[in-house]
Every structure is written in structure tokens, then in C-alpha cells.
Design a protein around this motif. Sequence first.
Motif, PDB file in Angstrom:
ATOM      1  N   GLN A 108      -1.449   5.810   8.744  1.00  0.00           N
ATOM      2  CA  GLN A 108      -1.752   5.638   7.216  1.00  0.00           C
ATOM      3  C   GLN A 108      -0.761   4.614   6.564  1.00  0.00           C
ATOM      4  O   GLN A 108      -1.093   3.661   5.773  1.00  0.00           O
ATOM      5  CB  GLN A 108      -1.867   6.798   6.409  1.00  0.00           C
ATOM      6  CG  GLN A 108      -3.026   7.692   6.602  1.00  0.00           C
ATOM      7  CD  GLN A 108      -4.185   7.079   6.515  1.00  0.00           C
ATOM      8  OE1 GLN A 108      -4.467   6.275   5.384  1.00  0.00           O
ATOM      9  NE2 GLN A 108      -5.168   6.966   7.367  1.00  0.00           N
ATOM     10  N   LEU A 109       0.609   4.886   7.010  1.00  0.00           N
ATOM     11  CA  LEU A 109       1.633   4.001   6.580  1.00  0.00           C
ATOM     12  C   LEU A 109       1.416   2.488   7.053  1.00  0.00           C
ATOM     13  O   LEU A 109       1.871   1.531   6.442  1.00  0.00           O
ATOM     14  CB  LEU A 109       2.905   4.565   6.833  1.00  0.00           C
ATOM     15  CG  LEU A 109       3.420   5.921   6.261  1.00  0.00           C
ATOM     16  CD1 LEU A 109       4.645   6.384   6.785  1.00  0.00           C
ATOM     17  CD2 LEU A 109       3.543   5.526   4.398  1.00  0.00           C
ATOM     18  N   SER A 110       0.947   2.338   8.477  1.00  0.00           N
ATOM     19  CA  SER A 110       0.639   1.088   8.777  1.00  0.00           C
ATOM     20  C   SER A 110      -0.274   0.394   7.871  1.00  0.00           C
ATOM     21  O   SER A 110      -0.421  -0.903   7.829  1.00  0.00           O
ATOM     22  CB  SER A 110       0.274   1.009  10.299  1.00  0.00           C
ATOM     23  OG  SER A 110      -0.829   1.515  10.805  1.00  0.00           O
ATOM     24  N   ARG A 111      -1.523   1.108   7.688  1.00  0.00           N
ATOM     25  CA  ARG A 111      -2.706   0.393   6.728  1.00  0.00           C
ATOM     26  C   ARG A 111      -2.460   0.250   5.461  1.00  0.00           C
ATOM     27  O   ARG A 111      -2.716  -0.754   4.896  1.00  0.00           O
ATOM     28  CB  ARG A 111      -3.824   1.634   6.907  1.00  0.00           C
ATOM     29  CG  ARG A 111      -4.399   1.348   8.267  1.00  0.00           C
ATOM     30  CD  ARG A 111      -5.790   2.589   8.003  1.00  0.00           C
ATOM     31  NE  ARG A 111      -6.353   2.639   9.395  1.00  0.00           N
ATOM     32  CZ  ARG A 111      -7.329   3.266   9.416  1.00  0.00           C
ATOM     33  NH1 ARG A 111      -8.003   4.216   8.867  1.00  0.00           N
ATOM     34  NH2 ARG A 111      -7.956   3.369  10.719  1.00  0.00           N
ATOM     35  N   HIS A 112      -1.489   1.304   4.896  1.00  0.00           N
ATOM     36  CA  HIS A 112      -1.234   1.330   3.633  1.00  0.00           C
ATOM     37  C   HIS A 112       0.248   1.531   3.297  1.00  0.00           C
ATOM     38  O   HIS A 112       0.668   2.413   2.833  1.00  0.00           O
ATOM     39  CB  HIS A 112      -1.714   2.104   2.762  1.00  0.00           C
ATOM     40  CG  HIS A 112      -3.400   2.297   2.807  1.00  0.00           C
ATOM     41  ND1 HIS A 112      -4.195   1.656   2.329  1.00  0.00           N
ATOM     42  CD2 HIS A 112      -4.344   2.938   3.677  1.00  0.00           C
ATOM     43  CE1 HIS A 112      -5.460   1.746   2.890  1.00  0.00           C
ATOM     44  NE2 HIS A 112      -5.505   2.767   3.544  1.00  0.00           N
ATOM     45  N   PRO A 113       1.108   0.255   3.486  1.00  0.00           N
ATOM     46  CA  PRO A 113       2.578   0.567   3.429  1.00  0.00           C
ATOM     47  C   PRO A 113       2.953   1.107   2.055  1.00  0.00           C
ATOM     48  O   PRO A 113       2.433   0.721   1.035  1.00  0.00           O
ATOM     49  CB  PRO A 113       3.312  -0.802   3.582  1.00  0.00           C
ATOM     50  CG  PRO A 113       2.191  -1.535   4.440  1.00  0.00           C
ATOM     51  CD  PRO A 113       0.802  -0.982   3.866  1.00  0.00           C
ATOM     52  N   VAL A 114       4.013   1.923   1.967  1.00  0.00           N
ATOM     53  CA  VAL A 114       4.365   2.295   0.518  1.00  0.00           C
ATOM     54  C   VAL A 114       4.898   1.076  -0.263  1.00  0.00           C
ATOM     55  O   VAL A 114       5.649   0.312   0.194  1.00  0.00           O
ATOM     56  CB  VAL A 114       5.724   3.302   0.808  1.00  0.00           C
ATOM     57  CG1 VAL A 114       6.156   3.831  -0.595  1.00  0.00           C
ATOM     58  CG2 VAL A 114       5.436   4.273   1.670  1.00  0.00           C
ATOM     59  N   PRO A 115       4.398   0.871  -1.478  1.00  0.00           N
ATOM     60  CA  PRO A 115       4.517  -0.152  -2.297  1.00  0.00           C
ATOM     61  C   PRO A 115       5.916  -0.385  -3.267  1.00  0.00           C
ATOM     62  O   PRO A 115       6.071  -1.183  -3.932  1.00  0.00           O
ATOM     63  CB  PRO A 115       3.461  -0.276  -3.442  1.00  0.00           C
ATOM     64  CG  PRO A 115       2.921   1.281  -3.499  1.00  0.00           C
ATOM     65  CD  PRO A 115       3.024   1.755  -2.272  1.00  0.00           C
ATOM     66  N   ILE A 116       6.668   0.534  -2.820  1.00  0.00           N
ATOM     67  CA  ILE A 116       8.038   0.745  -3.605  1.00  0.00           C
ATOM     68  C   ILE A 116       8.945   1.138  -2.671  1.00  0.00           C
ATOM     69  O   ILE A 116       8.823   2.081  -1.569  1.00  0.00           O
ATOM     70  CB  ILE A 116       8.062   1.802  -4.705  1.00  0.00           C
ATOM     71  CG1 ILE A 116       9.138   1.726  -5.710  1.00  0.00           C
ATOM     72  CG2 ILE A 116       7.592   3.221  -4.107  1.00  0.00           C
ATOM     73  CD1 ILE A 116       9.111   2.387  -6.860  1.00  0.00           C
ATOM     74  N   VAL A 117      10.454   0.697  -2.888  1.00  0.00           N
ATOM     75  CA  VAL A 117      11.317   1.167  -1.851  1.00  0.00           C
ATOM     76  C   VAL A 117      11.760   2.767  -2.520  1.00  0.00           C
ATOM     77  O   VAL A 117      11.650   2.960  -3.761  1.00  0.00           O
ATOM     78  CB  VAL A 117      12.583   0.166  -2.439  1.00  0.00           C
ATOM     79  CG1 VAL A 117      13.800   0.693  -1.474  1.00  0.00           C
ATOM     80  CG2 VAL A 117      12.298  -1.264  -1.830  1.00  0.00           C
TER      81      VAL A 117
END
Length: 140
Positions: A108-117
Motif C-alpha cells: 500500500q505504501l508503494s502504491r500510495h506513499p504517505v503525502p507528509i513527512v
Amino acid sequence: MRVCGVEMKGSEAILCLLAIDSGLFDIPDCRTVRLPLLKDQDSEQMKKFQFVFAKLAEDYKIDAFVIRERPQKGKFAGGAVGFKMEAALQLLPNVKTEILTSAFIKEQLSRHPVPIVFKETGLKGFQETAFITAYAYLAK
């Protein structure tokens, strides 16, 4: 949808609330970010632990608890107390509980990276795994 990401670490559950509405993520404040299970042999303590989660679900209108899976064997295996805490959550009525594998979270993280640090979320450093687990669940 509002979920509570949970990481079981030793005899403690680390929590992070995360909500999504119309494609926007929100990190609501929560009165509890760590919930220890002091005496897992005491059935009253187990009931209290379970009650606190049920009350959190009710008060914050949580749709699901999302737990990061831990291996049952091997070098990184979870302890017995952690598995008892998982069971207490899974047995809660009226609240869905999901256990996510590391492979699912990674995918899921590879498909939808976290948009915030993560440091910019305002969460404590120890909540990062719970946050990532909740994010991966909502990003699917």
C-alpha cells in the motif's frame, strides 16, 4: 471513515487515530496514545483493557481497529501478552478489527506513499508504526 492504528509492543498498545473524508486525511486528537496491560494474568485487568478500547471506539466513533501483524515464531516474534491484547480487541462487539501483514502495508505504501513527512504530523515518534498501519488501511 475513522480508524485507530494499533502497534502491540511488549505489554503496551500504541495508538493513532486517522480519518479520511472526501480523500482528505485527518489526524484527530486522542486522549490515549499508549495503553498498557499491567497484569495480563488478572481477568479484571483484561476486561478493563478491553473496556477502554470499547469506550475509545464509542467516544471517537472508530469504525475499525487496525493492528500491525507480528510473527508468531522467529527472531521478531510477538510475545504472549501482545497476542492476548490482540484477542481482546478482536472480541470487541460492534467494532471491526483487522490485522494487516507487513507485506500488505509495504504494498500500500508503494502504491500510495504517505503525502507528509511524519515529523510534520504532530504525533509522537513512537506512534509512527501505528500511523503507518492506519494509513495503509485507509489508502487501500
